[in-house]
Design a protein around this motif. Structure first.
Motif, PDB file in Angstrom:
ATOM      1  N   LEU A 149      10.837  -3.083   3.590  1.00  0.00           N
ATOM      2  CA  LEU A 149       9.553  -3.003   2.900  1.00  0.00           C
ATOM      3  C   LEU A 149       8.641  -4.163   3.257  1.00  0.00           C
ATOM      4  O   LEU A 149       7.568  -4.305   2.659  1.00  0.00           O
ATOM      5  N   GLU A 150       9.063  -5.003   4.204  1.00  0.00           N
ATOM      6  CA  GLU A 150       8.271  -6.147   4.665  1.00  0.00           C
ATOM      7  C   GLU A 150       7.846  -7.055   3.519  1.00  0.00           C
ATOM      8  O   GLU A 150       6.690  -7.435   3.391  1.00  0.00           O
ATOM      9  N   HIS A 151       8.838  -7.378   2.680  1.00  0.00           N
ATOM     10  CA  HIS A 151       8.605  -8.388   1.660  1.00  0.00           C
ATOM     11  C   HIS A 151       9.714  -9.426   1.759  1.00  0.00           C
ATOM     12  O   HIS A 151      10.741  -9.208   2.377  1.00  0.00           O
ATOM     13  N   MET A 152       9.518 -10.572   1.112  1.00  0.00           N
ATOM     14  CA  MET A 152      10.473 -11.662   1.214  1.00  0.00           C
ATOM     15  C   MET A 152      11.588 -11.563   0.174  1.00  0.00           C
ATOM     16  O   MET A 152      12.521 -12.360   0.198  1.00  0.00           O
ATOM     17  N   ALA A 153      11.511 -10.591  -0.727  1.00  0.00           N
ATOM     18  CA  ALA A 153      12.601 -10.421  -1.686  1.00  0.00           C
ATOM     19  C   ALA A 153      13.860  -9.999  -0.934  1.00  0.00           C
ATOM     20  O   ALA A 153      13.830  -9.043  -0.162  1.00  0.00           O
ATOM     21  N   PRO A 154      14.960 -10.704  -1.114  1.00  0.00           N
ATOM     22  CA  PRO A 154      16.175 -10.355  -0.379  1.00  0.00           C
ATOM     23  C   PRO A 154      16.749  -9.014  -0.841  1.00  0.00           C
ATOM     24  O   PRO A 154      16.645  -8.651  -2.017  1.00  0.00           O
TER      25      PRO A 154
END
Length: 358
Positions: A149-154
């Motif tokens: 999802l191209e977010h920094m949440a692992p």
């Protein structure tokens, strides 16, 4: 990402592996060669199934594995021969690392990638049916199985699987095959089967194309300018011994812990950019010129990727032992010393001894 409170990390038990029969697919690859070396050092009876090693140099030949373990060259897409080999070997533990393991070759050869990663895995699982000796199996996929999802949440193990490129999609698809065989056949047979999703690995002895540190070493050894396509891509980097230690520990625990027969993330607490890794590597290597692209180049690749590794920390007590800086420094020292003529076995022994003592 917030750092976690550390405890004493779990370590592989050499006594558990001494004399045990282990099948390792993909022993001619980078991670597979390191794992074969480690198992052999612990006195394990290792049988390896893989394609012949590619390129020169390669770690499998540099370590002389063909003469140290029961090594067979076999394509896992050949279901009949694969089944014959499992019947011959009668392994107690199976580690499955054989794969088409790179994103860009997946774009160039998508059918081969799907055939190897999906049907090759299915062939192995089918061959395991009816082999009464098997008690545990750890099948390796990748951190790229998640729908990015191209977010920094692992991404935790419960995140949705997916895959834009053929490599990622083939690995995600293989996990559905693995889950099906585990539930429909292998659990009833008494095989505890787990999936390991590891972050990006680095370490001495990797000469694969389209991998960051091998590409850097090749360029810098020849005094060529290293061109970095995606300097701001974020990945969970770790030394190769970190996930291999996790695989070994997980395999030890599986037979007595059926709840562990599931998917596991293995990686560092955080992530770093390609740019940061190259900056550390340049400093550690002591020479090398690099240019960073100012816009994305080449086919689509995930930009941001990090793993949530809390489950492995809390339930298995598996923690990273080496920082990113130390992992890079040891990797670059390995390459420098190999270039100076020090044998690969000496270099691998040095790193393994240091890792086990940490």
């Amino acid at each position: 990402m917030e750092k976690m409170v550390r405890s004493v990390p779990r370590r592989p038990d050499p006594a558990h592996w001494r004399g045990r029969r282990v099948l390792l697919t993909g022993h001619t690859g980078f991670k597979g060669a390191w794992l074969a070396y480690w198992l052999q050092k612990m006195g394990t009876h290792v049988s390896g199934i893989a394609l012949p090693p590619e390129g020169q140099p390669n770690l499998s030949e540099a370590l002389g594995l063909a003469t140290q373990i029961d090594s067979r060259y076999l394509d896992i897409r050949n279901a009949g021969l694969l089944k014959q080999e499992l019947q011959r070997i009668q392994p107690e533990v199976v580690f499955h690392l054989a794969a088409q393991a790179l994103v860009r070759p997946g774009y160039a050869h998508p059918l081969e990638t799907f055939a190897t990663n999906v049907m090759g895995t299915a062939n192995l699982l089918e061959a395991m049916r009816g082999v009464a000796s098997i008690r545990a199996a750890v099948l390796i996929t990748t951190d790229k199985v998640y729908k990015n999802l191209e977010h920094m949440a692992p991404y935790p193990e419960t995140a949705e699987l997916g895959g834009y490129d053929p490599y990622s999609a083939s690995k995600a698809a293989s996990e559905m095959v693995i889950a099906s065989y585990r539930d429909a056949f292998l659990r009833e047979q008494g095989i505890a089967l787990a999936v390991a999703r590891a972050g990006n690995v680095i370490g001495g002895g990797d000469w694969s194309c389209d991998r960051l540190l091998p590409d850097a070493v090749r360029a810098w050894q020849q005094d060529r300018l290293l061109h970095i396509r995606r300097p701001d891509a974020v990945r969970p980097w770790q030394h190769v011994l970190e996930p291999l230690s996790a695989y070994l520990c997980l395999a030890e625990l599986l037979p007595q812990n059926p709840g562990y027969a599931c998917a596991w993330n293995f990686g560092p607490d955080g992530a770093a950019t390609v740019r940061e890794v190259i900056q550390f590597a340049t400093q550690a290597y002591g020479r090398g010129r690099t240019e960073f692209a100012t816009r994305e180049e080449g086919p689509h690749e995930s930009g941001l990727l990090a793993l949530d590794v809390r489950k492995a920390r809390e339930e298995l007590q598996i923690y990273e032992r080496w920082s990113l800086q130390e992992s890079i420094a040891r990797s670059m020292r390995w390459y420098r010393d190999f270039e100076q003529g020090i044998p690969a076995a000496v270099l691998c022994a040095r790193d393994l001894e240091a890792y086990e003592a940490n």
